[in-house]
Design an enzyme around this catalytic site. Sequence first.
Site, PDB file in Angstrom:
ATOM      1  N   HIS A  34       0.864  -1.188   0.000  1.00 48.31           N
ATOM      2  CA  HIS A  34       0.000   0.000   0.000  1.00 48.31           C
ATOM      3  C   HIS A  34       0.894   1.230   0.000  1.00 48.31           C
ATOM      4  O   HIS A  34       2.133   1.117  -0.034  1.00 48.31           O
ATOM      5  CB  HIS A  34      -0.954  -0.032   1.204  1.00 48.31           C
ATOM      6  CG  HIS A  34      -0.258  -0.291   2.498  1.00 48.31           C
ATOM      7  ND1 HIS A  34       0.614   0.611   3.065  1.00 48.31           N
ATOM      8  CD2 HIS A  34      -0.272  -1.369   3.331  1.00 48.31           C
ATOM      9  CE1 HIS A  34       1.078   0.118   4.189  1.00 48.31           C
ATOM     10  NE2 HIS A  34       0.579  -1.093   4.380  1.00 48.31           N
ATOM     11  N   GLY A  36       1.886   3.121   2.257  1.00 53.75           N
ATOM     12  CA  GLY A  36       2.891   3.141   3.315  1.00 53.75           C
ATOM     13  C   GLY A  36       4.183   2.484   2.847  1.00 53.75           C
ATOM     14  O   GLY A  36       5.278   3.034   3.015  1.00 53.75           O
ATOM     15  N   HIS A  37       4.056   1.295   2.207  1.00 52.13           N
ATOM     16  CA  HIS A  37       5.259   0.618   1.690  1.00 52.13           C
ATOM     17  C   HIS A  37       5.920   1.468   0.608  1.00 52.13           C
ATOM     18  O   HIS A  37       7.139   1.593   0.555  1.00 52.13           O
ATOM     19  CB  HIS A  37       4.896  -0.718   1.046  1.00 52.13           C
ATOM     20  CG  HIS A  37       4.342  -1.734   1.994  1.00 52.13           C
ATOM     21  ND1 HIS A  37       3.034  -2.156   1.958  1.00 52.13           N
ATOM     22  CD2 HIS A  37       4.928  -2.426   3.003  1.00 52.13           C
ATOM     23  CE1 HIS A  37       2.839  -3.063   2.894  1.00 52.13           C
ATOM     24  NE2 HIS A  37       3.968  -3.250   3.550  1.00 52.13           N
ATOM     25  N   GLY A 148       8.748   1.151   8.965  1.00 51.34           N
ATOM     26  CA  GLY A 148       7.741   2.139   9.349  1.00 51.34           C
ATOM     27  C   GLY A 148       7.551   2.178  10.863  1.00 51.34           C
ATOM     28  O   GLY A 148       7.680   1.158  11.549  1.00 51.34           O
ATOM     29  N   GLU A 149       7.218   3.369  11.368  1.00 56.76           N
ATOM     30  CA  GLU A 149       6.999   3.522  12.818  1.00 56.76           C
ATOM     31  C   GLU A 149       5.656   2.960  13.273  1.00 56.76           C
ATOM     32  O   GLU A 149       5.392   2.917  14.459  1.00 56.76           O
ATOM     33  CB  GLU A 149       7.103   5.004  13.209  1.00 56.76           C
ATOM     34  CG  GLU A 149       8.524   5.494  13.216  1.00 56.76           C
ATOM     35  CD  GLU A 149       8.664   6.930  13.683  1.00 56.76           C
ATOM     36  OE1 GLU A 149       7.634   7.602  13.917  1.00 56.76           O
ATOM     37  OE2 GLU A 149       9.808   7.389  13.798  1.00 56.76           O
ATOM     38  N   ASP A 151       4.912  -0.039  13.186  1.00 59.37           N
ATOM     39  CA  ASP A 151       5.399  -1.193  13.950  1.00 59.37           C
ATOM     40  C   ASP A 151       6.600  -0.739  14.776  1.00 59.37           C
ATOM     41  O   ASP A 151       7.731  -1.185  14.562  1.00 59.37           O
ATOM     42  CB  ASP A 151       5.776  -2.320  12.989  1.00 59.37           C
ATOM     43  CG  ASP A 151       4.574  -2.787  12.192  1.00 59.37           C
ATOM     44  OD1 ASP A 151       3.610  -3.250  12.808  1.00 59.37           O
ATOM     45  OD2 ASP A 151       4.589  -2.649  10.957  1.00 59.37           O
TER      46      ASP A 151
HETATM   47  O1  PAF Z   1       6.818  -5.391   8.922  1.00 62.05           O
HETATM   48  C1  PAF Z   1       6.735  -6.377   8.169  1.00 62.05           C
HETATM   49  O2  PAF Z   1       6.084  -6.353   7.119  1.00 62.05           O
HETATM   50  C2  PAF Z   1       7.453  -7.664   8.556  1.00 62.05           C
HETATM   51  O3  PAF Z   1       7.429  -7.865   9.934  1.00 62.05           O
HETATM   52  C3  PAF Z   1       8.884  -7.749   8.009  1.00 62.05           C
HETATM   53  C4  PAF Z   1       9.767  -6.669   8.608  1.00 62.05           C
HETATM   54  C5  PAF Z   1       8.871  -7.605   6.493  1.00 62.05           C
HETATM   55  C6  PAF Z   1       9.506  -9.095   8.372  1.00 62.05           C
HETATM   56  O4  PAF Z   1       8.781 -10.154   7.824  1.00 62.05           O
END
Ligand code: PAF
Length: 280
Positions: A34, A36-37, A148-149, A151
């Site tokens: 999305h 964000g990525h 991303g923050e 997580d």
């Molecule tokens: O944040 C994520 O999408 C996942 O935890 C990651 C960092 C790609 C590890 O599988």
Amino acid sequence: MQVFERAGLLTSFIENQKKQNHSVGFVPTMGALHRGHLSLVKHALRENDLVVVSIFVNPTQFNNAADLQKYPRVPEVDLKLLREAQTDVVFLPPVKEIYPNGTQSEEIDLNGLDRHMEGQFRPGHFQGVVTVVKRFFNIVKPTRAYFGEKDYQQLQIIRHMTQLHKLNVEIVSHPVERGPGGLALSSRNELMSLQQKEEAGFIHKALQWAQKNYRDFNPRQLQEALKARFEKSNLKLEYALVSDPESLEPLEEWSQKKGARLFIAAYMGEVRLIDNVPLF
Ligand code: PAF
């Protein structure tokens, strides 16, 4: 855009790039991309000569088989988005390539950073995350890696693992990207109806309310006040916790030196959502 499925071939390609003094930015993802990525990809493209994105739904970080099974997988759509975003390299490995000896996590000392919040409610989750990220770092050998923050706990745990294992990777954080109504962007949002997404905007409103009013409470009272607010919503609160932004330990009182960050996890129907903001 080059797509690699084999770790060995990707590592040779990267080593060749590094011989030419090219810096490598890495954005690990589980796909279902999305905005964000894509903003992580843009961030990486600005700071590096070459950007690698991995798409891998990591089995060891799911503590629930049904959750792993229903995780959205749309590689063709993802590849199209990444091509449009001018990504240089995509790593799309099969499970055997990352886990040749079975899908098991390594035992990595997380220094207690997984004691609360996601670590408490999703046992084993962070061991799975650091296992796969460490393997990716060894394959991709990035100069910088982007997280991303949203997580935030994952970000701190990955910083710790990188230092512990002396991996020569700069960890770069990126602010939470939000949709209309303030809902933090997440691949899981696609599992909600339009109305649920709208109602889930309540999480961000609660976080903003806390940012404005936290001075009227101590951390515990603030958590209780948030609980009461969630009881009047359609969301089921799992936790609201005020923590030290570095150690992630719950705070008993405000400390200007430490700062404070507020973390929330809540269910909208079957969908589990997380979000967080700095309080100061
Ligand atoms: O944040 C994520 O999408 C996942 O935890 C990651 C960092 C790609 C590890 O599988």
